[in-house]
Scaffold this motif. Structure first.
Motif: not given
Length: 393
Positions: A242-247, A260-262, A264-270, A295-297
């Motif tokens: 899962l990713s966001f167009k506008r984080p 693990g906080n990345r 604006n480039k954060s993606v999340f397993p789903v 996990d990164a909260g």
């Protein structure tokens, strides 16, 4: 004299008509040439070849609400004043940890009163028991009536019930004394602290919110065709990101970020928790519940906007660039360049949508050449000169 005048006038008229006729001929010929040139003119367009390409199916949606699977209020079970507080925001607690201590000045008195009531009931029970035993002995000697025995038996049963009730009242009072220490009923972090030391609370009042946002879930209503295009052969076992167009990760609860906080480039397993109704049942729309691993909260239990689900498993399919569809990703027309370098408008059915390419289910075949830019204003039958572009996703 007149003869020469008429001859001159005739020659002038003939010359004028000749000039006018020639003008008409030149104008007609010019228009024919221009029209012929316009018909034979080639328009430069960018195009690409339809072929098998690798894509990762995507599904975009405007909004979804995230929910925590482990989020619960800690509730006071008795009235009292908070005299000690053992937690603070973001503190990690375990089930059974003391959250606050309450003081209720009435409880010690209620315990004593309940204990006294229990002792009195026990005394009455003992007296009723002895009376019942005595009448039981007398009845064997025919020294009393059955009515007296029945009355003694009833009094004893009533006394036993009174003792049970008094004991329950006493145990409840003692239990309420223990409940002055309000404990957590689950593991997690203190997300919200509702009360402070000195506050009076009644039974049923929330003291704080305990939760763990490492595991969230959200649900989407999806068309059957869109869902199957996203799942592909993996079906319900599909894995996604899962990713966001506008984080925008503003934290409503001010909880802390983990490793693990990345940004604006954060993606999340789903992955998929469930599909309702199941894929085996015919349905136009389905409700899909997804598990999200946080996990990164970074995310919290709240609503987010403009998200994209991307299948982790790539697929090798017949595909065209998205530009060829002019943003109509469900179904529509594309322009195909035939062997005469003329445009043909072709209806196509679209399957999975990737980041750059769209799967073509019908309407095109491998090797067709489709226009990928400047589509607006084109018409079937136009001559074109193609600038072929090649590339892979």
């Amino acid at each position: 004299m007149k003869k020469y005048f008429y001859i001159a006038m005739t020659m002038v008229i003939i010359l004028s008509l000749t000039i006018i006729g020639y003008g008409i001929f030149v104008n007609y010929k010019g228009e024919s040439i221009i029209l012929e040139r316009m018909n034979n003119r080639s328009i430069m367009v960018n195009a690409t070849t339809v072929k098998m390409r690798q894509i990762n199916a995507r599904y975009e949606f405007p909004e979804a609400s995230m929910y925590s699977r482990q989020s619960v209020d800690v509730i006071a079970k008795v009235d009292g004043v908070i005299t000690r507080k053992f937690i603070h925001k973001n503190k990690h607690v375990q089930a059974g940890d003391v959250i606050v201590e309450l003081t209720n000045e009435d409880l010690p008195l209620k315990i004593k009163q309940a204990e006294s009531a229990l002792r009195r009931a026990e005394a009455v029970e003992l007296q009723a028991k002895n009376s019942y035993s005595r009448y039981s002995s007398l009845i064997e000697q025919n020294a009393t009536s059955l009515e007296k025995l029945d009355e003694a038996r009833a009094n004893y049963a009533a006394a036993q019930a009174d003792v049970a009730n008094a004991r329950a009242q006493y145990e409840q009072a003692v239990l309420n004394q223990d409940r002055l220490r309000v404990v957590s009923n689950s593991d997690g972090y203190v997300l919200v602290s509702y009360k402070e030391e000195g506050n009076f609370v009644t039974a049923g009042t929330p003291i704080c919110l305990i939760g763990d946002f490492k595991f969230l879930w959200f649900a989407l209503s999806m068309e059957d065709a869109a869902l199957r295009s996203l799942l592909g052969e993996a079906g319900e076992q599909g894995q996604f990101t899962l990713s966001f167009k506008r984080p925008d990760f503003v934290k409503a609860y001010n909880t802390e970020y983990s490793s693990g906080n990345r940004g604006n480039k954060s993606v999340f397993p789903v992955d998929i928790y469930g599909i309702y109704p199941a894929l085996s049942e015919p349905a136009a729309m389905r409700r899909v519940v997804f598990n999200l691993y946080n996990d990164a909260g970074i995310l919290e239990a709240r609503s987010y906007e403009d998200m994209v689900l991307t299948a982790n498993q790539p697929r090798y399919v017949l595909a065209v660039p998205l530009e060829a569809l002019e943003n109509n990703y469900n179904t529509g027309n594309v322009y195909v360049i035939n062997s005469n370098q003329e445009l043909e408008e072709r209806y196509v059915s679209v399957g999975a949508i990737g980041e750059k390419y769209a799967e073509i289910l019908s309407g095109l075949q491998e090797g067709d050449v489709v226009v990928v830019s400047g589509i607006e204003g084109l018409k079937a039958g136009q001559k074109v000169e193609a600038n072929l572009e090649e590339g892979e996703e």
